[in-house]
Design an enzyme around this catalytic site. Structure first.
Site: not given
Length: 468
Positions: A323-325, A468
């Site tokens: 989700w963060h990257g 993000f």
């Protein structure tokens, strides 16, 4: 549009609030929706189709939820849920992860001897797509579960999804938390004042602390990891540790303050996370709304603590990392956190939390080292930095400049000291005790104009979580 910018503070915000408070109560959601679209369009003006993408998301989820509400059979409801989720997660995958998966497949095919290559889409990531996708998906799932009623008003649902205070970087607000406020909320001078105070505190944390210590991390990257001393390496990762906290915490407070001005009460997103004595406690205090989303919509449906706990924990943290990257360093970051949390759940976590001194010593290493994997995306650079942090285990070549720690320590000791003090939560406690005193009010005014001066000098860096 960045909250910590002169354009927002002296252009968009006063103009929006003037219109918002002048119109009748029945018009306020419409003004908020229109203002939010204008705010978002300014941010994506070079890619205006992204505004259309968000509006289509509103329409599709509105339609799916309304059809779900009319269906009596579970299978029919499931089909509409699937249709909405395929759109939501499909858009997120295409824009955020398609090239990551294409690159890895191309690498595998190249090793296997296949000449064909999957072309890269090279799409620009729409601002805030990770946040608003999770937010609208939570609404759709809650309608399916019959925890909330399907919203009959397209305007209210659109306002919920597009509210500019938390549209770009959260907090992730579920429909259940705000739907009554969307229908009816109290507007008062008291709420406006409280919101302005909260916004100013968040602005100061962002501009006066996060931006300043972030500049140290930027300079260390410019120098090159091969050329920094062990002490400067530790100072640098400490700077990034403070930057990511006060950057995101500052944004969350500004979002909460903006919401309060308009009568909303958004949930807290941070509770002094750097005072945690274990990584488990840390993630109860850090980005609380994201953790709550994964717990409610992934961890518990998988079985939670009742069955296959470690499998469920592994899946949650792999998804949290992604989700963060869309990069392997984020996947490994999620894996590292899974390993630490799993280790703590097996027994040491209770020991750490029962012995605060030991727990904080452990977190003094665990927090910055986990953020290092988050911050440095290239594994070669990561290995070099680790070599600088722990020179006894080997160090990369390069000329180290003598006295670099003293040079940068002198230049940045004030914002670093302020960051350490603010991490304790003591300034906030003092402020809450003297909140309405002349000294507190005057102090906030000084902080605001100090921030304005810094922004005038060009110190209005984008928020880290915008990516993000």
């Amino acid at each position: 549009m960045v909250f910590s910018s002169l354009t927002f503070l002296f252009g968009f915000l006063p103009g929006f609030l003037a219109v918002y408070f002048l119109v009748p109560g029945s018009w306020k959601n419409g003004i908020l929706f229109a203002g939010s679209l204008a705010f978002y369009f300014y941010g994506v003006r070079e890619h205006p189709a992204y505004l259309l993408l968000m509006l289509i998301s509103v329409l599709i989820n509105y339609g799916a939820s309304r059809f779900m509400a009319r269906c009596r059979r579970r299978k029919a409801r499931t089909r509409w849920l699937a249709a909405g989720m395929i759109w939501n997660m499909g858009c997120l995958f295409v824009f955020k992860y398609l090239d990551f998966f294409s690159g890895n497949l191309n690498g595998l095919m190249e090793k296997a001897g296949f000449g064909a290559q999957i072309p890269y889409a090279r799409l620009v990531l729409p601002i805030g797509i990770s946040f608003y996708t999770f937010q609208i998906s939570s609404y759709l799932i809650d309608v399916y579960r019959k925890r909330v009623q399907a919203e009959p008003s397209l305007l209210i649902l659109g306002t919920y999804l597009c509210m500019f205070p938390q549209l770009i970087a959260g907090p992730i607000v579920t429909y259940d938390q705000v739907h009554r406020q969307l229908e009816s909320r109290r507007h008062s001078f008291g709420n406006l004042e409280e919101g302005l105070r909260e916004f100013t505190i968040g602005l100061a944390l962002k501009v006066l602390i996060a931006n300043r210590v972030g500049n140290l991390w930027t300079q260390i990257n410019a120098i090159g990891f091969e050329s920094i001393s062990c002490l400067l390496a530790w100072l640098g990762i400490a700077a990034y540790t403070f930057q990511i906290y006060f950057d995101f915490y500052g944004y969350s407070l500004m979002a909460k303050g903006l919401g309060r001005m308009m009568g909303f009460k958004f949930p807290d997103n941070f509770r002094n996370p750097y005072l945690a004595c274990s990584m488990t406690e840390f993630w109860r205090r850090w980005h609380i709304t994201l953790g709550g989303w994964f717990r409610e919509y992934v961890y518990i449906p998988l079985g939670g603590n009742r069955s296959h706990q470690y499998r469920n924990l592994f899946l949650v943290w792999m998804l949290t990392g992604l989700w963060h990257g869309a990069s392997w360093n984020f996947v490994l970051w999620g894996l590292l956190l899974f390993l630490l949390l799993a280790m703590e759940k097996s027994g040491p976590g209770k020991i750490l939390e029962s012995r605060p001194a030991l727990g904080r010593l452990y977190m003094l290493l665990a927090i910055p080292l986990s953020w290092l994997l988050f911050a440095v995306t290239e594994f070669k650079s990561f290995a070099i930095y680790l070599g600088r942090l722990f020179p006894l285990f080997g160090q990369a070549g390069g000329t180290v400049f003598r006295g670099d720690f003293i040079k940068y320590g002198r230049a940045y000791w004030i914002p670093l000291a302020a960051a350490v003090i603010c991490c304790t939560g003591m300034p906030r406690k003092v402020y809450e005790a003297k909140k309405y005193s002349f000294a507190a009010t005057f102090g906030l005014i000084l902080l605001f104009w100090g921030c304005v001066y810094c922004m005038y000098l060009g110190l209005d860096d984008p928020f880290l979580y915008y990516r993000f």
